[in-house]
Write a protein that holds these residues in place. Structure first.
Motif, mmCIF file in Angstrom:
data_model
loop_
_atom_site.group_PDB
_atom_site.id
_atom_site.type_symbol
_atom_site.label_atom_id
_atom_site.label_comp_id
_atom_site.label_asym_id
_atom_site.label_seq_id
_atom_site.Cartn_x
_atom_site.Cartn_y
_atom_site.Cartn_z
ATOM 1 N N TRP A 121 -0.262 10.226 -1.375
ATOM 2 C CA TRP A 121 -0.967 9.027 -1.806
ATOM 3 C C TRP A 121 -1.014 8.912 -3.323
ATOM 4 O O TRP A 121 -1.147 9.903 -4.024
ATOM 5 C CB TRP A 121 -2.396 9.035 -1.254
ATOM 6 C CG TRP A 121 -2.482 9.202 0.219
ATOM 7 C CD1 TRP A 121 -2.991 10.265 0.903
ATOM 8 C CD2 TRP A 121 -2.034 8.284 1.216
ATOM 9 N NE1 TRP A 121 -2.895 10.078 2.264
ATOM 10 C CE2 TRP A 121 -2.302 8.859 2.482
ATOM 11 C CE3 TRP A 121 -1.424 7.029 1.173
ATOM 12 C CZ2 TRP A 121 -1.997 8.222 3.683
ATOM 13 C CZ3 TRP A 121 -1.114 6.396 2.372
ATOM 14 C CH2 TRP A 121 -1.401 6.987 3.598
ATOM 15 N N ARG A 155 0.821 -1.225 0.000
ATOM 16 C CA ARG A 155 0.000 0.000 0.000
ATOM 17 C C ARG A 155 0.850 1.268 0.000
ATOM 18 O O ARG A 155 0.421 2.304 0.484
ATOM 19 C CB ARG A 155 -0.959 -0.006 1.200
ATOM 20 C CG ARG A 155 -1.821 -1.252 1.288
ATOM 21 C CD ARG A 155 -2.819 -1.183 2.430
ATOM 22 N NE ARG A 155 -2.228 -0.900 3.724
ATOM 23 C CZ ARG A 155 -1.580 -1.793 4.480
ATOM 24 N NH1 ARG A 155 -1.431 -3.046 4.054
ATOM 25 N NH2 ARG A 155 -1.095 -1.454 5.649
ATOM 26 N N ILE A 197 0.822 3.714 7.654
ATOM 27 C CA ILE A 197 0.263 2.791 6.653
ATOM 28 C C ILE A 197 0.230 1.375 7.212
ATOM 29 O O ILE A 197 -0.772 0.659 7.100
ATOM 30 C CB ILE A 197 1.097 2.833 5.348
ATOM 31 C CG1 ILE A 197 0.902 4.169 4.634
ATOM 32 C CG2 ILE A 197 0.706 1.679 4.427
ATOM 33 C CD1 ILE A 197 1.834 4.362 3.451
ATOM 34 N N ALA A 218 3.976 1.474 1.380
ATOM 35 C CA ALA A 218 4.938 1.560 2.478
ATOM 36 C C ALA A 218 6.362 1.252 2.021
ATOM 37 O O ALA A 218 7.322 1.715 2.635
ATOM 38 C CB ALA A 218 4.537 0.598 3.595
#
Length: 302
Positions: A224, A168, A265, A170
């Motif tokens: 993001w 995600r 995260i 990280a």
């Protein structure tokens, strides 16, 4: 550096007269544009740049662009992607930057240059789909994958950018290499760059890998979604009083803050029951002409 777009003598005289009438920094519209109009519909369907001296107006997410210049679809060290969107326009400063960065990318191993994603619409402004920013001609998306030039127009619509993240965002994945590190570093070291948005894991990886001058890392900000491309944002030109700059990044290299992003995260903190509700910001798709600088009415009218 290429010269800015030049106007005919009569057009230049009209532009100068309009500037003088409005105090020197905002062109007066020759045709009144409805201030209640939905801005994305007006700018998203404007297929030509405003024939005015090149200038960014307003904020990156609430502005427009006069005198936009088109990045050539193909150069010796770049290719513009998704040509059907007609978003390979920008302020001349941004076009110069992209071409310069592409030459630096072509000198790196395993790449012939850059794939360039969305920049701005011909007259900037809010877009019909996609970005909230990219409105003043000073933003550019640069794909992170090494480029192999020679794509046809059809291939530029179909080919997919390659993700560089895992977990995600990280961490970087196995596709991340020294090429991406040096590409981001080259963009950040350019004095025209204000900041670069990229996924948190990439920032943390670059913080761990950089052994030389670390000052450029300050401009690289975790955000993001930016795992297929980096979003480069240039600073306002010195001769653009109508351009609203973003606050500069905090002092330091920003590596500790990026590591905090990664920790959050992997282990999201529990919500604070006492926290005040966040104030929602108006989405760019709902912006009306009245929400943009008055100069944007002149940009639409030209």
């Amino acid at each position: 550096m290429r010269p800015f777009r030049t106007l005919s003598r009569s057009a230049a005289a009209l532009a100068l007269a309009a500037l003088a009438a409005c105090g020197g920094d905002v062109p007066e519209p020759r045709v009144e544009v409805a201030r209640a109009g939905v801005a994305k519909q007006l700018f998203g369907t404007k297929g030509r740049p405003a024939e005015l001296p090149a200038a960014p107006y307003g904020e990156y997410s609430r502005g427009c662009l006069a005198g936009g210049e088109q990045l050539a679809e193909t150069g010796s060290t770049w290719q513009a992607m998704r040509l059907s969107r007609n978003r390979n326009w920008a302020h001349p400063r941004t076009v110069d930057f992209v071409e310069d960065l592409s030459r630096r990318a072509a000198a790196l191993p395993a790449s012939n240059g850059l794939y360039v994603g969305d920049m701005s619409q011909p007259s900037g402004g809010p877009m019909l789909t996609g970005h909230a920013s990219h409105q003043s001609g000073l933003d550019a998306d640069v794909w992170l994958m090494p480029a192999t030039l020679g794509l046809s127009r059809g291939e530029r619509e179909r080919i997919s950018a390659v993700s560089m993240q895992r977990e995600r965002g990280a961490y970087v994945n196995s596709r991340w290499s020294r090429f991406q590190h040096e590409l981001v570093k080259a963009a950040a070291q350019d004095p025209r760059t204000a900041r670069i948005f990229i996924f948190p894991g990439a920032k943390v990886q670059m913080c761990a890998d950089e052994t030389g001058d670390r000052s450029w890392l300050r401009k690289v900000r975790p955000w993001w979604g930016h795992h297929y491309h980096m979003h480069v944002r240039l600073s306002c030109p010195d001769d653009a009083p109508g351009c609203v700059p973003q606050d500069p990044p905090p002092p330091g290299d920003g590596c500790a803050a990026a590591r905090d992003w990664v920790r959050n995260i992997l282990s999201p903190p529990a919500p604070d029951p006492d926290a005040a509700p966040a104030t929602p910001s108006a989405p760019s798709g709902s912006l009306r002409m009245a929400d943009l600088p008055r100069a944007c009415q002149a940009v639409l009218a030209r």
